[in-house]
Write a protein that holds these residues in place. Structure first.
Motif, PDB file in Angstrom:
ATOM      1  N   SER A  10      43.999  27.857  36.975  1.00 18.86           N
ATOM      2  CA  SER A  10      42.750  28.594  36.818  1.00 18.86           C
ATOM      3  C   SER A  10      41.755  28.030  37.823  1.00 18.86           C
ATOM      4  O   SER A  10      41.839  26.855  38.192  1.00 18.86           O
ATOM      5  N   ALA A  11      40.844  28.869  38.256  1.00 15.47           N
ATOM      6  CA  ALA A  11      39.840  28.450  39.235  1.00 15.47           C
ATOM      7  C   ALA A  11      38.832  29.568  39.427  1.00 15.47           C
ATOM      8  O   ALA A  11      39.160  30.732  39.249  1.00 15.47           O
ATOM      9  N   PRO A  12      37.634  29.209  39.828  1.00 10.82           N
ATOM     10  CA  PRO A  12      36.687  30.248  40.232  1.00 10.82           C
ATOM     11  C   PRO A  12      37.195  30.963  41.486  1.00 10.82           C
ATOM     12  O   PRO A  12      37.951  30.394  42.278  1.00 10.82           O
ATOM     13  N   SER A  13      36.786  32.193  41.670  1.00 18.02           N
ATOM     14  CA  SER A  13      37.147  32.965  42.848  1.00 18.02           C
ATOM     15  C   SER A  13      36.683  32.230  44.109  1.00 18.02           C
ATOM     16  O   SER A  13      35.564  31.733  44.168  1.00 18.02           O
ATOM     17  N   GLY A  14      37.583  32.132  45.094  1.00 15.85           N
ATOM     18  CA  GLY A  14      37.237  31.505  46.362  1.00 15.85           C
ATOM     19  C   GLY A  14      37.587  30.032  46.459  1.00 15.85           C
ATOM     20  O   GLY A  14      37.277  29.389  47.454  1.00 15.85           O
ATOM     21  N   CYS A  15      38.259  29.492  45.448  1.00 16.15           N
ATOM     22  CA  CYS A  15      38.595  28.057  45.449  1.00 16.15           C
ATOM     23  C   CYS A  15      39.947  27.753  46.078  1.00 16.15           C
ATOM     24  O   CYS A  15      40.323  26.587  46.191  1.00 16.15           O
ATOM     25  N   GLY A  16      40.710  28.780  46.441  1.00 15.17           N
ATOM     26  CA  GLY A  16      41.987  28.549  47.114  1.00 15.17           C
ATOM     27  C   GLY A  16      43.190  28.501  46.194  1.00 15.17           C
ATOM     28  O   GLY A  16      44.273  28.096  46.612  1.00 15.17           O
ATOM     29  N   HIS A 136      31.008  33.817  51.331  1.00 10.59           N
ATOM     30  CA  HIS A 136      30.295  34.530  52.401  1.00 10.59           C
ATOM     31  C   HIS A 136      31.209  34.734  53.612  1.00 10.59           C
ATOM     32  O   HIS A 136      31.189  35.800  54.238  1.00 10.59           O
ATOM     33  N   ASN A 137      32.006  33.719  53.941  1.00  9.84           N
ATOM     34  CA  ASN A 137      32.892  33.809  55.112  1.00  9.84           C
ATOM     35  C   ASN A 137      33.996  34.851  54.948  1.00  9.84           C
ATOM     36  O   ASN A 137      34.513  35.354  55.941  1.00  9.84           O
ATOM     37  N   ARG A 138      34.359  35.143  53.710  1.00  7.33           N
ATOM     38  CA  ARG A 138      35.374  36.186  53.482  1.00  7.33           C
ATOM     39  C   ARG A 138      34.892  37.520  54.034  1.00  7.33           C
ATOM     40  O   ARG A 138      35.692  38.329  54.500  1.00  7.33           O
ATOM     41  N   GLY A 139      33.585  37.763  53.876  1.00  3.71           N
ATOM     42  CA  GLY A 139      33.003  39.015  54.364  1.00  3.71           C
ATOM     43  C   GLY A 139      33.477  40.242  53.617  1.00  3.71           C
ATOM     44  O   GLY A 139      33.441  41.346  54.158  1.00  3.71           O
ATOM     45  N   THR A 140      33.916  40.077  52.366  1.00  9.28           N
ATOM     46  CA  THR A 140      34.460  41.211  51.618  1.00  9.28           C
ATOM     47  C   THR A 140      33.552  41.695  50.499  1.00  9.28           C
ATOM     48  O   THR A 140      33.852  42.696  49.855  1.00  9.28           O
ATOM     49  N   GLU A 141      32.436  40.991  50.269  1.00 10.24           N
ATOM     50  CA  GLU A 141      31.597  41.343  49.140  1.00 10.24           C
ATOM     51  C   GLU A 141      30.120  41.338  49.525  1.00 10.24           C
ATOM     52  O   GLU A 141      29.715  40.679  50.476  1.00 10.24           O
ATOM     53  N   THR A 142      29.348  42.052  48.722  1.00  7.57           N
ATOM     54  CA  THR A 142      27.913  42.092  48.955  1.00  7.57           C
ATOM     55  C   THR A 142      27.285  40.786  48.470  1.00  7.57           C
ATOM     56  O   THR A 142      27.896  40.020  47.719  1.00  7.57           O
ATOM     57  N   GLU A 143      26.050  40.560  48.857  1.00  8.30           N
ATOM     58  CA  GLU A 143      25.316  39.366  48.418  1.00  8.30           C
ATOM     59  C   GLU A 143      25.212  39.337  46.892  1.00  8.30           C
ATOM     60  O   GLU A 143      25.375  38.287  46.271  1.00  8.30           O
ATOM     61  N   GLN A 144      24.972  40.492  46.297  1.00  6.15           N
ATOM     62  CA  GLN A 144      24.858  40.581  44.840  1.00  6.15           C
ATOM     63  C   GLN A 144      26.189  40.210  44.169  1.00  6.15           C
ATOM     64  O   GLN A 144      26.209  39.490  43.167  1.00  6.15           O
ATOM     65  N   GLN A 145      27.312  40.675  44.722  1.00  9.05           N
ATOM     66  CA  GLN A 145      28.628  40.335  44.164  1.00  9.05           C
ATOM     67  C   GLN A 145      28.900  38.836  44.291  1.00  9.05           C
ATOM     68  O   GLN A 145      29.448  38.224  43.373  1.00  9.05           O
TER      69      GLN A 145
END
Length: 190
Positions: A10-16, A136-145
């Motif tokens: 388990s992990a937060p999104s973006g942790c690899g 942010h580096n993924r560039g796949t989501e808005t700032e709000q997301q």
């Protein structure tokens, strides 16, 4: 025949987490994914029994009432996700190891039910700031997301101490090696 074991991530999104799991497979680690059930409609080319077991909300509720889920969650009204006990037990009884990539509450529930037959690992970001940078580096989501994901990540991190192991993914190769060593030691234990 020796029973299989459960490996819970388990992990937060973006942790690899997915990157680490894929690296373990590439290194030859033998495990199978459990196919989750959902009450949402298939997307694109998703197939029943491959990506998910697709059920109606009524079928899902019936299976909940019958105790057929190891864990489940109603994410939105009538939109359920869960792990069918039969999906996992058939693999374990065949001596195969099963890997879970699930949310923190589901992970804690699975570990509670399977005890020493399961190992739970929480993949931790080096910091919330670094996690924000990665998202942010993924560039796949808005700032709000991204803000929503960061807020959720902070909540998820508060559960980390309920896991058997916390792996800080600061340097990816080190995190992969540490995870591999932990799992190999776990699989060697009787």
């Amino acid at each position: 025949m020796k029973k299989g074991k459960l490996i819970i991530f388990s992990a937060p999104s973006g942790c690899g987490k997915s990157t680490i799991i894929n690296a373990l497979r590439e290194r030859g680690m033998q495990f199978e994914f459990s196919v989750s059930a959902t009450s949402r409609q298939p997307r694109g080319t998703e197939q029943d029994g491959i990506e998910y077991h697709f059920l109606t909300p009524e079928q899902f509720r019936d299976k909940i009432d019958n105790g057929e889920f190891i864990e489940y969650e109603e994410v939105y009204k009538d939109q359920f996700y869960g792990t069918l006990r039969s999906e996992v037990e058939s693999r374990l009884n065949a001596g195969r190891n099963v890997i879970f990539d699930i949310d923190v509450k589901g992970a804690i529930n699975v570990k509670r039910q399977y005890g020493n037959q399961a190992i739970s690992m929480f993949i931790m970001p080096p910091s919330v700031e670094e996690l924000s940078r990665r998202l942010h580096n993924r560039g796949t989501e808005t700032e709000q997301q991204i803000e929503k994901r960061i807020s959720k990540a902070q909540l998820e991190i508060s559960y980390a101490d309920q896991f058997d192991h916390i792996i800080v993914n600061n340097i990816l190769e080190q995190a992969i090696s540490e995870t591999e060593n932990i799992i190999n030691n776990f699989l060697l234990c009787e």
